[in-house]
Each structure stands twice: as structure tokens, then as C-alpha cells.
Design a protein around this motif. Structure first.
Motif, short mmCIF file in Angstrom:
data_model
loop_
_atom_site.label_atom_id
_atom_site.label_comp_id
_atom_site.label_asym_id
_atom_site.label_seq_id
_atom_site.Cartn_x
_atom_site.Cartn_y
_atom_site.Cartn_z
N ALA A 265 103.36 39.94 45.60
CA ALA A 265 104.71 39.81 45.05
C ALA A 265 105.23 41.20 44.70
CB ALA A 265 104.71 38.93 43.81
N LEU A 266 106.50 41.44 44.97
CA LEU A 266 107.06 42.75 44.62
C LEU A 266 108.49 42.62 44.16
CD1 LEU A 266 109.18 44.01 46.96
CD2 LEU A 266 107.05 44.15 48.26
N GLU A 271 117.62 47.13 43.82
CA GLU A 271 118.22 46.26 44.83
C GLU A 271 118.40 44.84 44.33
OE1 GLU A 271 118.81 47.59 47.94
OE2 GLU A 271 117.80 49.50 47.60
N GLY A 272 117.75 44.51 43.21
CA GLY A 272 117.80 43.12 42.72
C GLY A 272 117.08 42.15 43.63
N ILE A 273 115.97 42.62 44.20
CA ILE A 273 115.24 41.83 45.19
C ILE A 273 113.85 41.45 44.68
CG2 ILE A 273 113.97 42.08 47.39
CD1 ILE A 273 116.35 43.48 48.55
N GLY A 274 113.47 40.19 44.91
CA GLY A 274 112.09 39.74 44.73
C GLY A 274 111.54 39.29 46.07
N PHE A 275 110.26 39.54 46.31
CA PHE A 275 109.66 39.35 47.65
C PHE A 275 108.26 38.82 47.43
CE2 PHE A 275 108.69 41.66 51.88
CZ PHE A 275 107.31 41.52 51.84
N VAL A 276 107.93 37.69 48.06
CA VAL A 276 106.57 37.16 47.99
C VAL A 276 106.09 36.81 49.38
CG1 VAL A 276 105.06 35.29 47.18
CG2 VAL A 276 106.72 36.32 45.61
N LEU A 277 104.91 37.31 49.72
CA LEU A 277 104.28 37.03 51.01
C LEU A 277 102.91 36.40 50.75
CD1 LEU A 277 104.29 39.31 54.12
CD2 LEU A 277 102.15 38.24 53.38
N LYS A 278 102.63 35.29 51.44
CA LYS A 278 101.34 34.60 51.27
C LYS A 278 100.68 34.43 52.63
CE LYS A 278 98.18 31.37 50.13
NZ LYS A 278 96.92 31.65 49.40
#
Lengths: 334, 334
Positions: A265-266, A271-278
């Protein structure tokens, strides 16, 4: 679960030996999907990515200020650290401020993640303690919160304990998942872990980095956590670790945290961005290559930053003799 | 690669945290598919499953008889062994018959797979040698073949070496894959590995167990390998290992071998069946549960045998404190 076509390939010599599939959700601070791959609503556990969110009540409650925790110690509360000397020392430092020792930590002991440190300890016959556990910062933060609340220090891992209830509240509020829909499990270190769709975890990270819409006490705690981790990336993970390098390489523009079973998660505060990769199968070896490649394709990493992270982006595979026998290669188009 | 719907689930508490997909091919001695799941023609590497086939030229050449290798030593040539005392001793024994020592082995050194043995060695300050490498039996067999052929002992790992050429010929002939279509890579232990569709590897295993249609010298070598492994299953893997337990539990009715990156090959000599299962992402934790469940669904294991293999069929997951936090559960219908 619908299979994802987003893959990372494990090459041995000329052919693909194994492949990994992943799912991705990128959201803004309203939780709207900006980008997705595979199933952006995939239900799984946040694992250690939640540590940054769980540190909120340690600050909001006044515990951090009461015990005089510094930024390096705040960063360690958010960490899956390497068990290097500075991490062990910082965890001991937090406990010392509480009048506690490593015996108050209930996380269990394991060898340091940092291989040279583990090797040196073996050679010197030093047995790992709870301080070396990668979660010792989180557990020390939990004990600080517990002590500040005058709660029982010996049951702090139970979901009924005030510490866990405050952390559950923070994770639910930040992700927008009601408590009755939050799935609970037990982590490797014994405390509750939080199961939710990956786009909801991404929302929590978007808000962590860009908390303008939150109540002031929470927003202030978010800013303190982000500032602490930016200032002390070495305390979030350690030497030769991606989480640390990502902050260093981007000058803190991206703050990310790995969790067990291939979740990452980052947040990008500006940028107001949340990012999750699984990674669907939970394997960490595919996670870092997929994260770097996805950030590159989305234009969120500069060329020079991708180059600086090459060892995590397209790692080589070596055998027992040290011969290069293969490589890990992202193979997808978002 | 088309995703397979055949899955093994990793549960943490109430929900699925990660999933693994697999591919399966079950064939008769003509190579005809009897059962399949996912892609039965999936191209991947045979890895250590090929060791049983690679042992054929060690016997056919007369090397095994010339050096007086016994059945336990033949079984060790086929092994990814645990590095327990008896394995190390047997590998040393083979080398002794050649007038060689562990310094002739080029497989590299690693700690024994058998955790209590590795732990004891650490505590006693004993450094692992090439004898402890799980492949030391295979490499000792290669050196025996090389010595019998009066070939150079120091280049035995090269694909141009007569030893590797004979092994390549055996793997190609048994699998029915022409040499020009066989993909070559380098294994963890430095020697060539063989990339082919999983149904072709299954054919090699069907023929290994039921070699009636092969030339007599080869058929005889197949029978000797199967008999050796049946007699000494402990030398194929070791204590607490599935490969060993599968032979013991079925009284040798099923002989199977694991390979790195989640591949498993087995033969049922009396049924004329070869079976290969590959976990798409290469993770071994899903392989044993999938193999046991597939054998159960195909009616190839009795209820009592499935029960005896329960620890491999539906393993529980524990955390650092030893608390049960999840389980591995096959979730498919062939």
C-alpha cells in the motif's frame, strides 16, 4: 475469485517457469477508482500495511507526546523492520520510556530480517529476542497507548482491549469500512489484522497522505506519521529494503509499506492518491516488480527513479553457486 | 498462459487471504490424457522430478554395478534429500567407491532441509558441505557415471559432457520430446534442467513405472529404480517429507517426487499411470494439498491413506507464537 490477467513472470533460462497474478486499486481521497487491474475490490488482509493507520491513536491519544516519542520512534511503530542494531535500540528506547523491557512485548521472537545481522548473531551465539521481531515497534507503540490509557499491559493483543478497539476504529474510519463489515484475523505477531477490499485500504492510504478532509486531530496525526516516515525511512524497513529505498529515491514523494502475503500500500500525499497492489498467491518476489512497473506505467515514477529501483523491478535469480539462472519480469499493460 | 480455475485457498481466520492455481496432466503409457485440469500441456521445467529419469544411464551404463551401488544409494541418486546423517553418509559412501570426496561435488553447499539437523549443526558450529546439499546424491551418481565413462570429472555439469548428454537422451526418450524441442535451463545446483509440457513429463513417469514397452536394458533400469525407491523411501527425501510418506503410506503403490517451483510427478506402476501437477506460481505450500486432493478425487488414494496424509492435505498455519491462525484448503472439483 476471477483470475487477473496482470502477471509477473519467473523466467529460468529461455522459458517461463512460473507466473504470478496481481490485483490493483488506485483511488483518490473520495475513494473513486482512478486505475484498476484484476479485481480492485478483492477482499484480503491489510497485514502490516495497516501499521501506519494503527499508529494514529498512539498519537491522537496523546500517548506519543506524553512519553516523548520522537520521529524515529514513530516511524518504528509503523515498521516491519530489519532487526538491525538501530531498530532494536529504538524499540528498547520506546519501552524504556514506559518503564518496560522486551519481556512486555508479546510478539514472539524471530531472527532479524537483515541477513548479515542474523548471520553475525548466529556466529556470536546471540539468541533473538522480541526486540528483533519485525513488529517490535508496532507492539511497543501498542504498549505506549495502553500505558497512557492505564489499561492492562498483559492483554494488549486481545481485540477487546482498548488499544485494539482504538486501532480498529481508526482502520474502519480511514478505510470507510463499517466495523460490522471489517473482517478480523490474527497476524503473525499475534494481534488482530484487518480484512477489507483493496480499494478501501487504498482509500485509507489516500487519506493518510492527504488528510485535509478529516477532523483536525486525525489530520494532524496523519501529517505527523507521514513526516516521521519521510524523515526516517531507514526505520520503516532498513538496509536493502524496498520500502526504505522507495522513500529515499522519490525524496518522500511516495510512501509505501509492504505486508505479508504479497500486499503493498502506498500514498502520494501531494497527488491525493492511494494505491494497493495484492499478489493473488501471496508471494513477495512478484510484489516489488509489479509495484515498480505499475508506478512506471501510470507515470508516477520518473525514469531515473525506475533505474534507481532496478534491483527490485527486474531482479535476477541466482543458484547455490551464485550463477545467474533466471530473472523476474513484469509482463502486463495497465 | 490461460488461468486455471483449479485452486488451493490460503485461509486466515474467516476469509481467503491468497489463492494458488494449478495445472494437471494424468496420462497412460501411450501418453494419452486420462485426466486434466487447467492446461495439461503447460510448458515448465521438470526440476528435481527428473532425477528418477536421470538415474537411468547411471544403471544402463553399468556404472552402478561397476561401483557396487546398493539400492539405498540408487534411491539417493533420485533424491532431494533432507541432509540427515544417513543421507550424508550414503553420499559419502558413493563418492568413496569412486575414490572421491565431497570436494569433487560441484553442487554447492546449503543447510540441511531437515530443520532439527540444521539447528543441531548450527549449535555445534558445523558448517554445511556439498554433502548436505539436497542434490548430493544426484551429483554423486553423475560422478559415478563420469568415472565409469572415463570422462573428465571436473566438467560433469556442462551440457556437452557425456554424462549430461546421456541424461538428456534418457529424459527425451522417456518423455517423447525430441532433443531439438527440449528446453534447457540451469538448476539450483548448477546442472542442466529440462523444460517440457507437463503431460510429456507425466508420460516419462508412466513409462518409468510400467516399462514393458521399452527396450530391455532401459526397462530393467526402470524396474531397478522403482524397486530401490520403494525399498528405501527414506533416502528419496527423509523424515517428515511428503515424498517419503506417500510411498510408505501407499506401500509403494504410488511413487512420487517433488521439484522446486511447485512441480510434483508420480507414477503408479501397477496402473500404468503418470501424473504431473504444477502450481502456476511455483509455491510448494499449495502443491502437497493439491496432489493429495487430486489423488483422492480420482479414486487413487484410499480414505485411510488420505487420513494418514492429513498433515500434507489440509495443513494448518501457525504464527510466531505457535497460535493457529489459518489453514490451507484445496478448493476444486476435477
Amino acid at each position: 475469485m476471477k483470475p487477473s490477467d496482470m502477471t509477473v513472470r519467473i523466467y529460468r533460462g529461455p522459458i517461463t517457469e512460473s507466473i504470478h497474478r496481481f490485483h490493483l486499486a488506485v483511488v483518490n481521497t473520495d475513494g473513486a477508482l482512478l486505475h484498476q487491474a484484476g479485481d480492485p475490490h478483492l477482499l484480503t488482509f491489510a497485514r502490516s500495511t495497516a501499521k501506519l493507520i494503527q499508529t494514529l491513536p498512539v498519537i491522537e491519544s496523546g500517548a506519543a507526546d506524553h512519553f516523548g516519542l520522537g520521529d524515529a520512534e514513530i516511524a518504528l511503530c509503523c515498521a516491519s523492520h530489519n532487526g538491525e542494531a538501530e531498530h532494536v535500540s529504538a524499540a528498547r528506547g520506546i519501552l524504556g520510556k514506559l518503564g518496560y523491557t522486551h519481556e512486555h512485548l508479546q510478539c514472539g521472537a524471530h531472527e532479524p530480517y537483515h541477513a548479515p545481522t542474523a548471520q553475525a548473531m548466529r556466529e556470536q551465539g546471540i539468541t533473538p529476542t522480541t526486540l528483533h521481531n519485525n513488529c517490535s515497534g508496532k507492539h511497543s507503540g501498542m504498549l505506549a497507548l495502553s500505558a497512557h490509557l492505564h489499561a492492562a499491559p498483559d492483554t494488549y493483543m486481545s481485540i477487546e482491549h482498548p488499544v485494539q478497539q482504538l486501532m480498529l476504529e481508526a482502520v474502519c474510519a480511514m478505510s470507510g469500512v463499517p466495523q460490522e463489515l471489517m473482517h478480523l484475523g490474527i497476524d503473525g505477531c499475534g494481534v488482530p489484522v484487518f480484512g477489507m477490499p483493496i480499494d478501501r485500504l487504498a482509500l485509507a492510504f489516500a487519506r493518510l497522505g492527504s488528510p485535509a478532509g478529516l477532523a483536525e486531530a486525525r489530520a494532524s496525526a496523519c501529517r505527523r506519521i507521514v513526516a516521521a516516515v519521510r524523515k526516517y525511512p531507514q526505520f520503516l524497513a532498513g538496509s536493502d529494503r524496498f520500502d526504505t529505498r522507495l522513500i529515499e529515491v522519490t525524496g518522500g514523494r511516495i510512501i509505501g509499506k509492504m505486508g505479508a502475503e504479497g500486499i503493498f500500500a502506498l500514498t502520494m500525499p501531494e497527488e491525493g492518491i492511494g494505491f494497493v497492489l495484492k499478489v493473488e498467491d501471496g508471494n513477495q518476489r512478484a510484489m516489488y516488480p509489479a509495484v515498480v512497473e505499475a508506478l512506471k506505467q501510470l507515470g508516477l515514477l520518473k525514469e531515473s527513479e525506475v533505474s534507481a529501483l532496478a534491483a527490485y523491478h527486474t531482479p535476477t535469480i541466482h543458484n547455490w553457486q551464485g550463477t545467474e539462472v533466471g530473472r523476474i519480469q513484469p509482463d502486463f499493460q495497465l
